[in-house]
Design a protein around this motif. Structure first.
Motif, PDB file in Angstrom:
ATOM      1  N   TYR A 129       0.809  -1.223   0.000  1.00 57.08           N
ATOM      2  CA  TYR A 129       0.000   0.000   0.000  1.00 57.08           C
ATOM      3  C   TYR A 129       0.846   1.278   0.000  1.00 57.08           C
ATOM      4  N   TYR A 162      13.230  -3.570  -4.857  1.00 57.11           N
ATOM      5  CA  TYR A 162      11.883  -4.153  -4.788  1.00 57.11           C
ATOM      6  C   TYR A 162      11.981  -5.585  -4.253  1.00 57.11           C
ATOM      7  N   ARG A 163      11.455  -5.790  -3.056  1.00 61.29           N
ATOM      8  CA  ARG A 163      11.520  -7.082  -2.358  1.00 61.29           C
ATOM      9  C   ARG A 163      12.963  -7.616  -2.330  1.00 61.29           C
ATOM     10  N   TYR A 194      -2.311   4.669  -2.677  1.00 58.77           N
ATOM     11  CA  TYR A 194      -2.254   3.362  -3.328  1.00 58.77           C
ATOM     12  C   TYR A 194      -3.648   2.764  -3.476  1.00 58.77           C
ATOM     13  N   SER A 239       1.861 -12.948  -1.739  1.00 63.05           N
ATOM     14  CA  SER A 239       2.178 -12.991  -3.175  1.00 63.05           C
ATOM     15  C   SER A 239       3.194 -14.086  -3.432  1.00 63.05           C
ATOM     16  N   ASN A 243       6.038  -8.905  -9.127  1.00 65.24           N
ATOM     17  CA  ASN A 243       5.510  -8.240 -10.319  1.00 65.24           C
ATOM     18  C   ASN A 243       6.675  -8.007 -11.287  1.00 65.24           C
ATOM     19  N   GLU A 279      -4.407 -13.767 -14.021  1.00 64.12           N
ATOM     20  CA  GLU A 279      -5.871 -13.791 -14.185  1.00 64.12           C
ATOM     21  C   GLU A 279      -6.243 -13.964 -15.662  1.00 64.12           C
ATOM     22  N   LYS A 284      -6.945 -17.847 -12.173  1.00 61.76           N
ATOM     23  CA  LYS A 284      -7.504 -17.306 -10.922  1.00 61.76           C
ATOM     24  C   LYS A 284      -8.668 -18.181 -10.438  1.00 61.76           C
ATOM     25  N   GLN A 297      -7.305 -13.013  -5.446  1.00 66.41           N
ATOM     26  CA  GLN A 297      -6.004 -12.405  -5.776  1.00 66.41           C
ATOM     27  C   GLN A 297      -5.176 -13.484  -6.458  1.00 66.41           C
ATOM     28  N   ALA A 298      -4.997 -13.345  -7.768  1.00 64.25           N
ATOM     29  CA  ALA A 298      -4.356 -14.412  -8.547  1.00 64.25           C
ATOM     30  C   ALA A 298      -2.868 -14.592  -8.240  1.00 64.25           C
TER      31      ALA A 298
HETATM   32  N1  EPU Z   1      -4.771  -7.625 -10.427  1.00 67.63           N
HETATM   33  C1  EPU Z   1      -5.626  -8.350 -11.234  1.00 67.63           C
HETATM   34  N2  EPU Z   1      -6.038  -9.582 -10.805  1.00 67.63           N
HETATM   35  C2  EPU Z   1      -5.659 -10.093  -9.612  1.00 67.63           C
HETATM   36  C3  EPU Z   1      -4.775  -9.351  -8.782  1.00 67.63           C
HETATM   37  C4  EPU Z   1      -4.345  -8.118  -9.223  1.00 67.63           C
HETATM   38  O1  EPU Z   1      -5.999  -7.915 -12.320  1.00 67.63           O
HETATM   39  O2  EPU Z   1      -6.077 -11.215  -9.292  1.00 67.63           O
HETATM   40  C5  EPU Z   1      -4.313  -6.285 -10.891  1.00 67.63           C
HETATM   41  C6  EPU Z   1      -5.325  -5.184 -10.639  1.00 67.63           C
HETATM   42  O3  EPU Z   1      -5.252  -4.305 -11.708  1.00 67.63           O
HETATM   43  C7  EPU Z   1      -4.797  -4.471  -9.410  1.00 67.63           C
HETATM   44  C8  EPU Z   1      -3.298  -4.643  -9.598  1.00 67.63           C
HETATM   45  O4  EPU Z   1      -3.149  -5.919 -10.193  1.00 67.63           O
HETATM   46  O5  EPU Z   1      -5.156  -3.140  -9.387  1.00 67.63           O
HETATM   47  C9  EPU Z   1      -2.524  -4.581  -8.306  1.00 67.63           C
HETATM   48  O6  EPU Z   1      -3.078  -5.502  -7.384  1.00 67.63           O
HETATM   49  P1  EPU Z   1      -2.830  -5.355  -5.812  1.00 67.63           P
HETATM   50  O7  EPU Z   1      -3.084  -3.971  -5.367  1.00 67.63           O
HETATM   51  O8  EPU Z   1      -3.536  -6.452  -5.117  1.00 67.63           O
HETATM   52  O9  EPU Z   1      -1.270  -5.520  -5.673  1.00 67.63           O
HETATM   53  P2  EPU Z   1      -0.255  -6.601  -6.225  1.00 67.63           P
HETATM   54  O10 EPU Z   1       0.689  -5.933  -7.139  1.00 67.63           O
HETATM   55  O11 EPU Z   1      -0.980  -7.804  -6.730  1.00 67.63           O
HETATM   56  C10 EPU Z   1       1.467  -6.056  -4.344  1.00 67.63           C
HETATM   57  C11 EPU Z   1       2.319  -6.801  -3.392  1.00 67.63           C
HETATM   58  C12 EPU Z   1       1.508  -7.235  -2.181  1.00 67.63           C
HETATM   59  C13 EPU Z   1       0.915  -6.021  -1.510  1.00 67.63           C
HETATM   60  C14 EPU Z   1       0.065  -5.284  -2.544  1.00 67.63           C
HETATM   61  C15 EPU Z   1      -0.468  -3.977  -2.008  1.00 67.63           C
HETATM   62  C16 EPU Z   1       4.031  -7.848  -4.751  1.00 67.63           C
HETATM   63  C17 EPU Z   1       4.575  -9.119  -5.308  1.00 67.63           C
HETATM   64  N3  EPU Z   1       2.924  -7.951  -4.045  1.00 67.63           N
HETATM   65  O12 EPU Z   1       0.502  -6.974  -4.859  1.00 67.63           O
HETATM   66  O13 EPU Z   1       2.417  -7.826  -1.256  1.00 67.63           O
HETATM   67  O14 EPU Z   1       0.120  -6.372  -0.400  1.00 67.63           O
HETATM   68  O15 EPU Z   1       0.872  -4.946  -3.702  1.00 67.63           O
HETATM   69  O16 EPU Z   1       0.589  -3.081  -1.879  1.00 67.63           O
HETATM   70  O17 EPU Z   1       4.634  -6.802  -4.961  1.00 67.63           O
HETATM   71  C18 EPU Z   1       3.378  -9.894  -0.622  1.00 67.63           C
HETATM   72  O18 EPU Z   1       4.453  -9.449  -1.022  1.00 67.63           O
HETATM   73  O19 EPU Z   1       3.273 -11.051  -0.138  1.00 67.63           O
HETATM   74  C19 EPU Z   1       2.182  -9.086  -0.747  1.00 67.63           C
HETATM   75  C20 EPU Z   1       0.966  -9.540  -0.422  1.00 67.63           C
END
Ligand code: EPU
Length: 340
Positions: A129, A162-163, A194, A239, A243, A279, A284, A297-298
Motif C-alpha cells: 500500500y 523491490y523485495r 495506493y 504474493s 511483479n 488472471e 484465478k 487475488q491471482a
Molecule cells: N490484479 C488483477 N487480478 C488479480 C490481482 C491483481 O488484475 O487477481 C491487478 C489489478 O489491476 C490491481 C493490480 O493488479 O489493481 C494490483 O493488485 P494489488 O493492489 O492487489 O497488488 P499486487 O501488485 O498484486 C502487491 C504486493 C503485495 C501487496 C500489494 C499492495 C508484490 C509481489 N505484491 O501486490 O504484497 O500487499 O501490492 O501493496 O509486490 C506480498 O508481497 O506477499 C504481498 C501480499
C-alpha cells in the motif's frame, strides 16, 4: 537458547506445509548467537527463519534452522518530529506496528498485517500500500556468521530494492535488531494514494486527526482481509510471484491486444501486476488437487488442506509457463524454495 531435534516445521511456515529439519534452535539474543558460533552451528548447513511467510518447504531440511525469539524494544533518540526505535528481530512485525501506532509514531501503518518478523522486514524489504520497509529503516544490526562478530549496516549499505536487499544475497548476516526512524504528528508523511486505500478510510478522515495512523492501519487491515487469505485459516505465502519489470516495448505489444492492461512506469522499465497476467491466463480461482490460486487475488497460491511443497511448486511452474506462452513475459517467484 532452546534446541529441538528432528523438528516439525508445519507451524513455522504460513503455507502450513509439513516438513522437518534436523535441528531447530530458538535463540534470544547476542550471547546465544556467539554460543552457536562457538558450537560451530554456522560451519554446517543452516538457515535463519522468521515467521516462515515467504518460503516453501519442498522437502525436509537437512541442517539447522535458527529462529530469533528476541523481543526487546528500545527508544534511542527522540526529537519533537521523530523517534528512533530499535526493535529485536524476533518481534512479530505487526505487533511492533501496533505498538508504534498506539504511541502515535508514523511510517509503518501501511505495512499493517504483513505476516513477517522484524528481522525479516529489511531482508525482504517488505512492502504494501505504497510503503516499504526501506522508508523507515535507519540501521540494521547483524551477526556475521562467518567472522563471529557483530556489525551494523546503514540504510545505504542495505542497498534496498523491490523485495530485495543486500542481505538476500548475503545470508551469512543474521539480523539481530533493526532501527526504525518513525515520525510524530504533525510530521507524519501519510501515504494514502495506493489503490483503494483512500476510499477505505472513514468518510470523515482527516490527516490532522490524532487517530489518523489508527484509521490507516484499520483500513489496510480491512483491505488485506478482503483480498488476501488469513494465514491462520488458509495456508499461503502472500504474493507467490514478484511483479515483473519489463521493457516499454513489451508493454506496448501487450497493450495492442489488451488496451486495459494496468502497468506502472519505473526507473528501469514498466512494472506489470503479475496478478493481472495470471488472471488473464484463466488460473484465478482454479484448484488442482490440494493446491489452488486464490479466487480474490491471482498472485496468491493456497494450500487447500493437505498440500505438499512440491505440489505448490508444480502449480507455480504451470502458471509461469501459461504467462510466458500467452504474453512472452517471465514471472519469478517471490517465495523461496527450500531446499533450493
Ligand atoms: N490484479 C488483477 N487480478 C488479480 C490481482 C491483481 O488484475 O487477481 C491487478 C489489478 O489491476 C490491481 C493490480 O493488479 O489493481 C494490483 O493488485 P494489488 O493492489 O492487489 O497488488 P499486487 O501488485 O498484486 C502487491 C504486493 C503485495 C501487496 C500489494 C499492495 C508484490 C509481489 N505484491 O501486490 O504484497 O500487499 O501490492 O501493496 O509486490 C506480498 O508481497 O506477499 C504481498 C501480499
Amino acid at each position: 537458547m532452546k534446541e529441538y531435534k528432528d523438528y516439525q516445521l508445519q507451524g513455522n511456515n504460513t503455507f502450513g506445509i509439513p516438513a522437518r529439519c534436523d535441528r531447530f534452535i530458538e535463540y534470544a539474543g547476542e550471547e546465544d548467537l556467539k554460543e552457536m558460533y562457538k558450537q560451530k552451528v554456522f560451519a554446517g548447513q543452516w538457515m535463519s527463519l522468521g515467521c516462515g511467510a515467504n518460503l516453501l518447504f519442498c522437502g525436509d531440511y537437512h541442517g539447522t534452522i535458527i529462529h530469533s525469539v528476541a523481543q526487546s524494544i528500545e527508544k534511542r533518540e527522540e526529537t519533537a518530529q521523530n523517534i528512533l526505535v530499535k526493535a529485536d528481530a524476533g518481534i512479530i512485525l505487526d505487533n511492533f506496528i501496533e505498538y508504534s501506532v498506539s504511541n502515535g509514531w508514523g511510517g509503518m501503518e501501511n505495512l499493517s498485517a504483513i505476516p513477517c518478523s522484524v528481522g525479516a522486514a529489511p531482508v525482504q524489504n517488505v512492502g504494501a500500500y505504497g510503503a516499504e520497509a526501506k522508508d523507515v529503516v535507519e540501521r540494521v544490526h547483524v551477526f556475521d556468521t562467518k567472522e563471529g562478530t557483530f556489525r551494523s549496516f546503514s540504510k545505504e549499505e542495505c542497498t534496498f530494492g523491490y523485495r530485495d536487499s543486500f542481505f538476500k544475497a548475503n545470508p551469512q548476516y543474521v539480523v539481530v535488531s533493526v532501527e526504525f526512524r518513525l515520525t510524530k504528528a504533525p510530521s507524519w508523511e501519510l501515504r494514502l494514494d495506493y489503490g483503494n486505500l483512500r476510499s477505505a478510510l472513514p468518510s470523515d478522515f482527516s490527516p490532522e486527526d490524532a487517530l489518523a495512523l489508527r484509521m490507516i492501519r484499520e483500513a489496510v487491515r480491512q483491505i488485506r482481509h478482503d483480498k488476501l487469505p488469513d494465514p491462520a485459516e488458509i495456508g499461503s505465502a502472500g504474493s507467490f510471484f514478484k511483479n515483473p519489470v519489463v521493457d516499454r516495448t513489451v508493454v506496448d505489444k501487450i497493450l495492442h491486444d489488451y488496451p486495459k492492461m494496468p502497468f506502472y512506469e519505473m526507473p528501469n522499465g514498466c512494472k506489470i501486476p503479475a496478478g493481472w497476467l495470471i488472471e488473464q491466463t484463466g488460473w484465478k480461482g482454479k484448484k488442482s488437487g490440494n493446491v489452488g490460486v486464490y479466487e480474490k487475488q491471482a498472485l496468491v497460491l493456497v494450500n487447500l488442506g493437505q498440500a505438499t511443497g512440491k505440489e505448490v511448486w508444480e502449480l507455480a511452474q504451470h502458471i509461469t509457463l501459461s504467462v510466458k506462452e500467452k504474453f512472452g513475459v517471465e514471472i519469478y517467484p517471490e517465495v523461496i524454495k527450500i531446499p533450493q
